[in-house]
Scaffold this active site. Sequence first.
Site, PDB file in Angstrom:
ATOM      1  N   TYR A 142       0.886  -1.166  -0.111  1.00  0.00           N
ATOM      2  CA  TYR A 142       0.157  -0.112  -0.073  1.00  0.00           C
ATOM      3  C   TYR A 142       0.899   0.892   0.244  1.00  0.00           C
ATOM      4  O   TYR A 142       0.194   2.762  -0.720  1.00  0.00           O
ATOM      5  CB  TYR A 142      -1.101   0.315   1.088  1.00  0.00           C
ATOM      6  CG  TYR A 142      -2.611  -0.434   1.234  1.00  0.00           C
ATOM      7  CD1 TYR A 142      -2.088  -2.423   0.330  1.00  0.00           C
ATOM      8  CD2 TYR A 142      -3.369  -0.101   1.408  1.00  0.00           C
ATOM      9  CE1 TYR A 142      -3.191  -2.873   1.023  1.00  0.00           C
ATOM     10  CE2 TYR A 142      -4.925  -0.754   1.092  1.00  0.00           C
ATOM     11  CZ  TYR A 142      -4.456  -2.211   0.988  1.00  0.00           C
ATOM     12  OH  TYR A 142      -5.848  -2.671   0.760  1.00  0.00           O
ATOM     13  N   LYS A 187       3.530 -15.447   2.671  1.00  0.00           N
ATOM     14  CA  LYS A 187       3.693 -16.020   2.003  1.00  0.00           C
ATOM     15  C   LYS A 187       5.321 -16.954   1.577  1.00  0.00           C
ATOM     16  O   LYS A 187       5.238 -16.152   0.093  1.00  0.00           O
ATOM     17  CB  LYS A 187       3.088 -15.328   0.102  1.00  0.00           C
ATOM     18  CG  LYS A 187       2.546 -15.946  -1.023  1.00  0.00           C
ATOM     19  CD  LYS A 187       1.769 -17.106  -0.830  1.00  0.00           C
ATOM     20  CE  LYS A 187       1.739 -17.980  -2.565  1.00  0.00           C
ATOM     21  NZ  LYS A 187       0.967 -19.202  -2.666  1.00  0.00           N
ATOM     22  N   ASP A 219      -3.382 -18.461   0.766  1.00  0.00           N
ATOM     23  CA  ASP A 219      -3.743 -19.327  -0.021  1.00  0.00           C
ATOM     24  C   ASP A 219      -4.195 -20.059   1.099  1.00  0.00           C
ATOM     25  O   ASP A 219      -5.808 -20.662   1.102  1.00  0.00           O
ATOM     26  CB  ASP A 219      -3.292 -19.347  -0.695  1.00  0.00           C
ATOM     27  CG  ASP A 219      -1.877 -19.949  -1.033  1.00  0.00           C
ATOM     28  OD1 ASP A 219      -1.097 -20.369  -0.029  1.00  0.00           O
ATOM     29  OD2 ASP A 219      -1.701 -20.643  -1.800  1.00  0.00           O
ATOM     30  N   ASP A 243      -6.219  -6.935   4.560  1.00  0.00           N
ATOM     31  CA  ASP A 243      -7.387  -6.531   3.904  1.00  0.00           C
ATOM     32  C   ASP A 243      -8.238  -7.866   3.252  1.00  0.00           C
ATOM     33  O   ASP A 243      -9.205  -8.030   3.671  1.00  0.00           O
ATOM     34  CB  ASP A 243      -6.498  -5.239   2.822  1.00  0.00           C
ATOM     35  CG  ASP A 243      -7.989  -4.451   1.870  1.00  0.00           C
ATOM     36  OD1 ASP A 243      -8.565  -4.610   3.034  1.00  0.00           O
ATOM     37  OD2 ASP A 243      -7.934  -4.661   0.953  1.00  0.00           O
ATOM     38  N   ASP A 247     -12.049  -9.006   4.723  1.00  0.00           N
ATOM     39  CA  ASP A 247     -13.603  -8.894   4.424  1.00  0.00           C
ATOM     40  C   ASP A 247     -13.782 -10.614   3.903  1.00  0.00           C
ATOM     41  O   ASP A 247     -15.180 -10.950   4.648  1.00  0.00           O
ATOM     42  CB  ASP A 247     -13.260  -8.599   2.694  1.00  0.00           C
ATOM     43  CG  ASP A 247     -13.320  -7.001   2.809  1.00  0.00           C
ATOM     44  OD1 ASP A 247     -13.228  -6.356   3.818  1.00  0.00           O
ATOM     45  OD2 ASP A 247     -13.799  -6.891   1.304  1.00  0.00           O
TER      46      ASP A 247
HETATM   47  C1  IPM Z   1     -10.559  -1.310   4.690  1.00  0.00           C
HETATM   48  C2  IPM Z   1     -10.711  -0.377   3.281  1.00  0.00           C
HETATM   49  C3  IPM Z   1      -8.911   0.553   2.702  1.00  0.00           C
HETATM   50  C4  IPM Z   1      -8.056  -0.504   3.069  1.00  0.00           C
HETATM   51  C5  IPM Z   1      -9.519   0.995   1.339  1.00  0.00           C
HETATM   52  C6  IPM Z   1     -11.104   1.965   1.120  1.00  0.00           C
HETATM   53  C7  IPM Z   1      -8.034   1.893   1.118  1.00  0.00           C
HETATM   54  O1  IPM Z   1     -10.226  -1.764   2.193  1.00  0.00           O
HETATM   55  O2  IPM Z   1     -10.344  -0.587   5.553  1.00  0.00           O
HETATM   56  O3  IPM Z   1     -10.050  -2.234   4.600  1.00  0.00           O
HETATM   57  O4  IPM Z   1      -7.390  -1.135   2.252  1.00  0.00           O
HETATM   58  O5  IPM Z   1      -7.461  -0.784   3.309  1.00  0.00           O
HETATM   59 MG    MG Z   2     -10.307  -3.901   2.878  1.00  0.00          MG
END
Ligand code: IPM
Ligand code: MG
Length: 355
Positions: A142, A187, A219, A243, A247
Amino acid sequence: MVKNIAVIRGDGIGPEIVEQALRVLDRVAELYGHTFNYTDVDMGGCAIDKYGDPLPEHELQKCVNSDSVLLGAVGGNKWNDVPGHMRPEKGLLRLRAGMGVYSNNRPAKIWKQLSSASPLKKEIVDKGIDFIIVRELIGGIYFGEHKTEGDVATDVLTYSESEIERIGRIGFETAQKRNKKLCSVEKSNVLDSSRLWKKVMHRLAEEYPDVELSDMLVDNCAMQIVKNPAQFDVIVTENMFGDILSDEASMITGSIGMIPSSSLGSTTCGLYEPIHGSAPDIAGKDVANPIGTILSAAMMLRFSFDMSKEAETIENAVSAYLDAGYRTADIMSEGGKLVGCKRCGELIIEKLRKG
Ligand code: IPM
Ligand code: MG
């Protein structure tokens, strides 16, 4: 206590979910005799529109000078075509880096009331889902160089030992306070940065003999999270893996709309935000789930202001709200009483009881 909170409403559903969290905080302040002062901060698409910059320095300074920051969400289709360095998300990354909050804590815990909202089979959910992802937040790909030259685009992934060590320590310390199992995710079969990651984690393990350290390739981890999530206690991983995995982990708990997060560095001034995005498709329709933001405010009370009782008061109210069968649209899959964003906030406030 008097606390000064910087508030970033942001874009999309950001303003409406933050509004509910502030109302909850106000009621908690009333119950416990605190004063919370709010300073509005422009960040994201709204700041691009106003200043031509997703996070101008003067707005960042408001955050750095606060006792903590509460954030809704930023971004939206409207700003999709602006250049990469000016995107709304860039404001968020600049904020995280500017505040030095290298450690992002994302719990994946299933609320008993929502177990049937999980897409996983009942026998997997019944074994329990309760783990934390500790994500490195201000390093890695990032924050490496990003460039596009002709038809070639490059993003650079770098980690130093010291960056890995400080997040590794948070991983071990988090595990010490829980079930003492830490899974380091990388990884290392492909990436040098991951081989360094693994080496540093094992060196640190000698200082935390009470914690059982395991290694997992990212993975495989993505697979294990849906196959057997009960095996995890604390996962520590680098920025982008964290990240993606967070999710995935949120989804198995029923809804990404329920998950809060805290980000801390070397001071108590933290950044608190739900892990979901700005959901422009449902913005302004009063259907968003504000619980991720409300629980982020609870985390702020606990981790930055040392107000555990107040934090519990909020968490108990959310639980009582779910017990009463209320559901925003995102968690309606198995029925319940459908409520909108504002009503959800009101009902949670009604359930707040001083502990
Ligand atoms: C998160 C989001 C952010 C990230 C984006 C919006 C930049 O997906 O906080 O997980 O990737 O960190
Ligand atoms: Mg995210």
